[in-house]
Write a protein that holds these residues in place. Structure first.
Motif, short mmCIF file in Angstrom:
data_model
loop_
_atom_site.label_atom_id
_atom_site.label_comp_id
_atom_site.label_asym_id
_atom_site.label_seq_id
_atom_site.Cartn_x
_atom_site.Cartn_y
_atom_site.Cartn_z
N MET A 1 39.84 35.71 7.95
CA MET A 1 38.95 36.31 6.99
C MET A 1 39.61 36.18 5.63
SD MET A 1 37.65 40.25 6.79
CE MET A 1 37.84 40.40 8.51
N THR A 2 38.88 35.73 4.66
CA THR A 2 39.45 35.52 3.34
C THR A 2 39.39 36.81 2.54
OG1 THR A 2 37.35 34.88 2.39
CG2 THR A 2 38.69 33.13 3.34
N LEU A 3 40.26 36.87 1.57
CA LEU A 3 40.28 38.03 0.70
C LEU A 3 38.95 38.14 -0.05
CD1 LEU A 3 41.97 40.34 -0.26
CD2 LEU A 3 42.91 38.89 -2.04
N THR A 4 38.40 37.01 -0.44
CA THR A 4 37.11 36.99 -1.11
C THR A 4 36.04 37.59 -0.21
OG1 THR A 4 37.80 34.99 -2.23
CG2 THR A 4 35.47 35.51 -2.31
N ARG A 6 36.46 39.83 2.16
CA ARG A 6 36.68 41.28 2.23
C ARG A 6 36.13 41.96 0.99
NH1 ARG A 6 42.31 40.31 3.58
NH2 ARG A 6 42.33 39.95 5.78
N ARG A 7 36.41 41.36 -0.17
CA ARG A 7 35.94 41.96 -1.42
C ARG A 7 34.41 41.98 -1.46
NH1 ARG A 7 40.14 38.96 -5.26
NH2 ARG A 7 41.87 40.40 -5.04
N ARG A 8 33.79 40.90 -1.01
CA ARG A 8 32.34 40.85 -1.02
C ARG A 8 31.75 41.94 -0.13
NH1 ARG A 8 27.96 39.98 1.18
NH2 ARG A 8 26.23 38.70 0.60
N ARG A 9 32.31 42.09 1.09
CA ARG A 9 31.80 43.11 2.01
C ARG A 9 31.98 44.51 1.42
NH1 ARG A 9 33.18 39.20 5.43
NH2 ARG A 9 35.34 39.76 5.66
N GLU A 10 33.12 44.75 0.77
CA GLU A 10 33.32 46.07 0.17
C GLU A 10 32.34 46.29 -0.97
OE1 GLU A 10 36.70 49.16 -1.37
OE2 GLU A 10 37.30 47.11 -0.95
N THR A 11 32.09 45.27 -1.77
CA THR A 11 31.13 45.38 -2.86
C THR A 11 29.74 45.71 -2.32
OG1 THR A 11 32.38 43.79 -4.18
CG2 THR A 11 30.09 44.13 -4.79
N VAL A 12 29.35 45.06 -1.23
CA VAL A 12 28.04 45.31 -0.63
C VAL A 12 27.96 46.75 -0.12
CG1 VAL A 12 26.50 44.68 1.29
CG2 VAL A 12 27.57 42.90 -0.10
N ARG A 13 29.03 47.23 0.50
CA ARG A 13 29.03 48.62 0.98
C ARG A 13 28.92 49.61 -0.17
NH1 ARG A 13 33.07 46.61 4.47
NH2 ARG A 13 34.66 47.59 3.19
N MET A 14 29.58 49.30 -1.29
CA MET A 14 29.50 50.19 -2.46
C MET A 14 28.08 50.16 -3.05
SD MET A 14 32.32 51.75 -2.72
CE MET A 14 32.53 51.68 -0.96
N GLN A 15 27.44 48.99 -3.04
CA GLN A 15 26.05 48.91 -3.50
C GLN A 15 25.15 49.72 -2.58
OE1 GLN A 15 25.52 44.66 -3.42
NE2 GLN A 15 26.12 44.41 -5.57
N ALA A 16 25.44 49.66 -1.29
CA ALA A 16 24.65 50.44 -0.32
C ALA A 16 24.81 51.93 -0.62
CB ALA A 16 25.10 50.13 1.10
N ALA A 17 26.02 52.37 -0.93
CA ALA A 17 26.24 53.79 -1.24
C ALA A 17 25.42 54.21 -2.45
CB ALA A 17 27.73 54.04 -1.48
N GLU A 18 25.37 53.35 -3.47
CA GLU A 18 24.57 53.67 -4.67
C GLU A 18 23.09 53.81 -4.30
OE1 GLU A 18 25.32 50.66 -7.60
OE2 GLU A 18 27.46 51.11 -7.67
N LEU A 19 22.61 52.92 -3.44
CA LEU A 19 21.21 52.98 -3.02
C LEU A 19 20.93 54.22 -2.18
CD1 LEU A 19 20.65 49.19 -2.25
CD2 LEU A 19 19.77 50.47 -4.21
N PHE A 20 21.88 54.60 -1.32
CA PHE A 20 21.70 55.81 -0.51
C PHE A 20 21.62 57.04 -1.42
CE2 PHE A 20 24.21 53.52 3.03
CZ PHE A 20 23.05 52.97 3.55
N GLU A 21 22.43 57.04 -2.51
CA GLU A 21 22.40 58.15 -3.46
C GLU A 21 21.04 58.26 -4.15
OE1 GLU A 21 25.80 57.43 -5.96
OE2 GLU A 21 27.18 58.19 -4.43
N GLN A 22 20.32 57.13 -4.23
CA GLN A 22 18.98 57.11 -4.83
C GLN A 22 17.90 57.41 -3.80
OE1 GLN A 22 18.47 53.31 -6.81
NE2 GLN A 22 20.54 53.43 -7.68
#
Length: 186
Positions: A1-4, A6-22
């Motif tokens: 698994m590349t570092l890139t 991992r970063r992409r998956r974490e970014t997507v999860r953070m975007q999901a958290a923002e959407l859940f807050e909405q």
């Protein structure tokens, strides 16, 4: 698994958290972020239980490397020396099995063959498969056999018209009519 990755998956999860807050439903989050509905529901559950921090990355998964950074440097140097320098004189290839054995001998740490393969890739090496050849092989005799005998043994094969695309039904003659289904319907 590349570092890139991992970063992409974490970014997507953070975007999901923002959407859940909405107050956006997990199925809509999955559609918007192009992830599976199952992942979105799992993330939603984590977010409800622990907030945004529950979706943050916990770092790379898997077991930690059992060799220190200094030991990894030494291993890379050993691999650069080649297999002959460490007792494998038959051929000059590093197999994963040999690397696992070398790690055990030099560092007194046990690695599986697959673990040695991952470690080699991490160090920029790739395991190789040795050619299986008989030690007493006479290359000149093999060359003579290929030139003299192989041409006779090989043969020409069947003519093109005698073949069929079906293994179970041989090809039918082109002019044969009248003995198949519906033959009397003309």
């Amino acid at each position: 698994m590349t570092l890139t990755g991992r970063r992409r998956r974490e970014t997507v999860r953070m975007q999901a958290a923002e959407l859940f807050e909405q107050q956006i439903k997990p199925s809509e989050v999955a559609r918007r972020l192009r992830v599976s509905v199952k992942s979105a529901y799992q993330w939603h559950q984590l977010w409800r239980d622990g907030g945004v921090q529950a979706l943050a990355s916990r770092g790379p998964s898997g077991s930690r490397c059992r060799l220190s950074p200094r030991s990894l440097e030494k291993l890379a140097a050993y691999l650069e020396q080649g297999p002959a320098a460490h007792g494998w004189v038959e051929d000059q290839v590093w197999t994963a099995s040999r690397v696992a054995t070398l790690i055990g001998r030099k560092f007194h740490v046990s690695y599986s063959v697959s673990g040695a393969t991952r470690l080699m890739h991490r160090l920029g090496f790739s395991p190789q498969v040795p050619a299986r050849r008989v030690a007493e092989r006479d290359e000149q005799a093999v060359a003579v056999w290929k030139e003299a005998t192989w041409a006779e043994v090989k043969g020409r094969g069947r003519p093109a018209g005698a073949t069929s695309a079906s293994r179970t039904k041989p090809g039918s003659p082109a002019g044969r009519r009248g003995d198949g289904p519906g033959a009397g319907a003309e």
